[in-house]
Design an enzyme around this catalytic site. Structure first.
Site, PDB file in Angstrom:
ATOM      1  N   LYS A   1       5.836  21.324  33.931  1.00  0.00           N
ATOM      2  CA  LYS A   1       5.649  19.899  33.617  1.00  0.00           C
ATOM      3  C   LYS A   1       6.997  19.232  33.317  1.00  0.00           C
ATOM      4  CE  LYS A   1       4.928  20.720  28.701  1.00  0.00           C
ATOM      5  NZ  LYS A   1       3.925  21.121  27.698  1.00  0.00           N
TER       6      LYS A   1
ATOM      7  N   TYR B   1      34.176   3.230  20.291  1.00  0.00           N
ATOM      8  CA  TYR B   1      33.587   2.047  19.667  1.00  0.00           C
ATOM      9  C   TYR B   1      33.708   2.110  18.145  1.00  0.00           C
ATOM     10  CZ  TYR B   1      31.442   0.380  23.990  1.00  0.00           C
ATOM     11  OH  TYR B   1      31.234  -0.100  25.244  1.00  0.00           O
TER      12      TYR B   1
HETATM   13  C1  LIG Z   1       4.018  22.563  27.372  1.00  0.00           C
HETATM   14  C2  LIG Z   1       2.822  23.375  27.149  1.00  0.00           C
HETATM   15  C3  LIG Z   1       2.901  24.775  27.071  1.00  0.00           C
HETATM   16  C4  LIG Z   1       4.206  25.535  27.119  1.00  0.00           C
HETATM   17  O1  LIG Z   1       4.836  25.569  25.878  1.00  0.00           O
HETATM   18  P1  LIG Z   1       6.190  26.406  25.619  1.00  0.00           P
HETATM   19  O2  LIG Z   1       6.283  26.417  24.147  1.00  0.00           O
HETATM   20  O3  LIG Z   1       7.293  25.627  26.248  1.00  0.00           O
HETATM   21  O4  LIG Z   1       6.035  27.745  26.219  1.00  0.00           O
HETATM   22  C5  LIG Z   1       1.709  25.472  26.953  1.00  0.00           C
HETATM   23  N1  LIG Z   1       0.521  24.844  26.877  1.00  0.00           N
HETATM   24  C6  LIG Z   1       0.424  23.512  26.929  1.00  0.00           C
HETATM   25  C7  LIG Z   1      -0.909  22.875  26.850  1.00  0.00           C
HETATM   26  C8  LIG Z   1       1.552  22.729  27.042  1.00  0.00           C
HETATM   27  O5  LIG Z   1       1.441  21.405  27.080  1.00  0.00           O
END
Ligand SMILES: *Cc1c(COP(=O)(O)O)cnc(C)c1O
Length: 402
Positions: A41, A295
């Protein structure tokens, strides 16, 4: 055809070989009974879904996890055979893209069922597989235990769906020794019993128990998940993100009263960061004592200094708070950021580093010489978590496959 313009020297290097090795290591930790879904994702946590999703598949991942239907369509275009789980919900009008691209939706809301049902009508002969999320305490998404019987009646009313997995999200797996996860798994067990008791049709009975992220696998929660799955003859599915990209989640001792889990200790030597973030020295200048830098002159030279300008700024995702508070690597040595970070530029003090010149490669995340800077270091300095450090590296920063 014109060749592409060489890019401004601020870029990310993605080592997909490391990703493949990380996946293989994590799968060996999970055991053969478990299915390890690769989370891709948010553009693979800023690592490029186009590069990372096929690498995960090459390493043996059968499942990919994305947030949105849009990300799912992109994942489908590079991974024609993978199962792709859309975890963040199906929004009005998106059902058709789920069906047409063979995506699998996480569901917890009746409006999602309605959207999927109308999209599937006529287009999809078999019942549509869905992963049913249970809210076991995070109060984010998922069906509550009290609403579950009614939701199951709605879900099974039309014969449109098959519950492929029961899913929940453990929200405190990085707190070793706390009871949160075991409380959540107790509630999940109640949900399994409700599903088992309330649905006679075998097509509705789930195959997977989808629980646990990186911290669950590297902490101790995955063991309890596997025990629960076995009890009901379900296959555990772990959903792995951060560890896949080569970082072990940080079990802060202040936050996690228990001892550091053994799998976590082992993983720290085995996981390899997939991403390196680099820039170059644009120019070098010497300034006199009393010169102000950046800045508002928040840094004032107290002696003559040699300063190097870098082609990176907060619009690239470098946290503006790091000005005067963080180092980068130049010629294998630490160089402190001085003055405020600008939108597109930053300045480092290289007075004590010999021979620095325009064109020198500079490390924001990665190794140089014997030195290393990790996303965890950025997170600690910025008061955030490595997930945010990765995902805010701007889209304009090219991702280069190495
Ligand atoms: C992002 C996500 C994960 C993965 O989490 P990590 O801690 O990065 O391994 C697992 N399950 C769901 C529902 C997520 O949204």
């Amino acid at each position: 055809m014109n060749s592409p313009i060489p890019f401004r020297p601020c870029w990310v290097e993605i080592n997909t070989h490391y990703l493949e090795e990380n996946y293989a290591f994590l799968r060996s930790q999970a055991g053969s009974a478990a299915e390890c879904l690769a989370i891709v994702k948010a553009d693979a946590y800023g690592h490029s879904l186009r590069l990372c999703a096929p690498a995960a598949v090459r390493a043996g991942a059968r499942w990919l996890g994305v947030t949105s239907v849009e990300e799912g369509v992109l994942a489908r275009s590079v991974c024609p055979d993978a199962r792709i789980l859309v975890m963040g919900g199906v929004f009005p009008g998106q059902g058709r893209a789920i069906v047409d691209n063979g995506l699998t939706a996480v569901v917890w809301d009746e409006t999602q069922l309605t959207e999927l049902e109308s999209a599937a009508a006529g287009a999809s002969p078999r019942p549509l597989p869905v992963h049913l999320e249970i809210d076991t305490g995070m109060s984010r998404q998922g069906v509550s235990l009290t609403e579950l019987p009614a939701f199951l009646r709605r879900l099974s009313a039309t014969g449109s769906f098959r519950i492929e997995a029961l899913m929940t999200h453990l929200y405190a797996s990085d707190e070793a020794g706390k009871a949160t996860s075991s409380d959540q798994l107790e509630r999940l067990k109640e949900a399994v019993l409700i599903v088992r008791g309330g649905l006679a049709a075998t097509t509705l009975q789930p195959e997977f128990l989808s629980v646990g992220a990186s911290a669950a696998l590297l902490g101790e929660d995955a063991i309890a998940v596997q025990t629960l799955a076995r009890e009901f003859n379900l296959r555990p599915m772990l959903r792995l993100g951060l560890a896949l990209y080569g970082l072990a989640p940080h079990f802060d001792p202040a936050f996690a009263p228990g001892p550091e889990p053994a799998a976590l200790r082992e993983s720290i030597g085995r996981l390899q960061p997939v991403l390196a973030w680099k820039t170059r020295v644009t120019s070098v200048r010497t300034v006199a004592a009393g010169a102000e830098v950046g800045y508002n002159g928040t840094f004032v030279a107290t002696e003559p200094l040699k300063l190097a300008l870098l082609a990176v700024g907060y619009a690239d995702g470098l946290d503006r708070q790091l000005g005067n508070r963080f180092d980068v690597l130049v010629r294998g040595e630490r160089a402190p950021l001085v003055g405020r970070i600008s939108m597109d530029q930053a300045v480092v003090d290289v007075t004590d580093i010999a021979g620095v010149q325009p064109g020198d490669e500079v490390i924001l995340i990665g190794h140089q010489g014997g030195e290393t800077i990790t996303a965890l270091d950025h997170a600690a300095a910025s008061g955030t978590i490595p997930w945010e450090i990765f995902t805010r590296i701007a889209h304009r920063v090219p991702r280069v496959h190495v």
